[in-house]
Design a protein around this motif. Structure first.
Motif, PDB file in Angstrom:
ATOM      1  N   SER A 185      -0.183  -2.336  -8.580  1.00 27.31           N
ATOM      2  CA  SER A 185      -1.176  -3.153  -9.271  1.00 27.31           C
ATOM      3  C   SER A 185      -1.851  -4.121  -8.292  1.00 27.31           C
ATOM      4  O   SER A 185      -3.069  -4.306  -8.327  1.00 27.31           O
ATOM      5  N   TYR A 186      -1.066  -4.705  -7.404  1.00 23.68           N
ATOM      6  CA  TYR A 186      -1.614  -5.585  -6.371  1.00 23.68           C
ATOM      7  C   TYR A 186      -2.591  -4.814  -5.486  1.00 23.68           C
ATOM      8  O   TYR A 186      -3.677  -5.304  -5.159  1.00 23.68           O
ATOM      9  N   ALA A 187      -2.208  -3.591  -5.101  1.00 23.20           N
ATOM     10  CA  ALA A 187      -3.083  -2.760  -4.268  1.00 23.20           C
ATOM     11  C   ALA A 187      -4.402  -2.485  -4.990  1.00 23.20           C
ATOM     12  O   ALA A 187      -5.478  -2.587  -4.390  1.00 23.20           O
ATOM     13  N   ARG A 188      -4.322  -2.138  -6.255  1.00 25.34           N
ATOM     14  CA  ARG A 188      -5.545  -1.845  -7.029  1.00 25.34           C
ATOM     15  C   ARG A 188      -6.440  -3.075  -7.136  1.00 25.34           C
ATOM     16  O   ARG A 188      -7.651  -2.981  -6.957  1.00 25.34           O
ATOM     17  N   GLN A 189      -5.850  -4.217  -7.431  1.00 23.15           N
ATOM     18  CA  GLN A 189      -6.626  -5.453  -7.594  1.00 23.15           C
ATOM     19  C   GLN A 189      -7.310  -5.881  -6.304  1.00 23.15           C
ATOM     20  O   GLN A 189      -8.365  -6.514  -6.336  1.00 23.15           O
ATOM     21  N   ASN A 190      -6.689  -5.536  -5.176  1.00 27.95           N
ATOM     22  CA  ASN A 190      -7.211  -5.973  -3.877  1.00 27.95           C
ATOM     23  C   ASN A 190      -7.850  -4.849  -3.075  1.00 27.95           C
ATOM     24  O   ASN A 190      -8.121  -5.026  -1.888  1.00 27.95           O
ATOM     25  N   GLU A 191      -8.095  -3.706  -3.749  1.00 27.95           N
ATOM     26  CA  GLU A 191      -8.732  -2.546  -3.129  1.00 27.95           C
ATOM     27  C   GLU A 191      -8.020  -2.125  -1.845  1.00 27.95           C
ATOM     28  O   GLU A 191      -8.641  -1.908  -0.802  1.00 27.95           O
ATOM     29  N   LEU A 192      -6.695  -2.019  -1.938  1.00 26.22           N
ATOM     30  CA  LEU A 192      -5.861  -1.596  -0.822  1.00 26.22           C
ATOM     31  C   LEU A 192      -5.273  -0.223  -1.117  1.00 26.22           C
ATOM     32  O   LEU A 192      -5.267   0.222  -2.257  1.00 26.22           O
TER      33      LEU A 192
END
Length: 93
Positions: A62-69
């Motif tokens: 979810s963190y990756a998705r939110q930060n486009e990672l």
């Protein structure tokens, strides 16, 4: 269950679950540009079998998705989860 985002220094980050000051779960990664290299997942023996590792991975995804990672799976748990499910295909490096 409340997972805390932590900056551990030197581009190393984590989501941790602590109770009474004791770390009971953790997923860590190193940030290399726009790639999260997930290198470690830990769950205390007292919590094993309760899906905590998946919840930690879900939080990191979810963190990756939110930060486009994107995520590069190095940790054996994350590698296995990536191989077994298409749920994370959008964040795979």
């Amino acid at each position: 269950m409340d997972f805390q985002y932590k900056e551990l220094g030197d581009d190393v980050f984590a989501y941790q679950y602590q109770q009474n000051g004791e770390k009971l779960g953790e997923i860590t990664w190193t940030l290399l540009g726009d790639i999260m290299v997930l290198d470690h997942t830990y769950v205390s023996d007292t919590l094993r079998g309760q899906g905590i590792a998946k919840k930690l991975l879900d939080k990191a995804a979810s963190y990756a998705r939110q930060n486009e990672l994107k995520i590069d799976a190095v940790c054996s748990y994350v590698v296995a989860a990536f191989n077994k499910s298409t749920e994370y295909d959008d964040v795979k490096a």
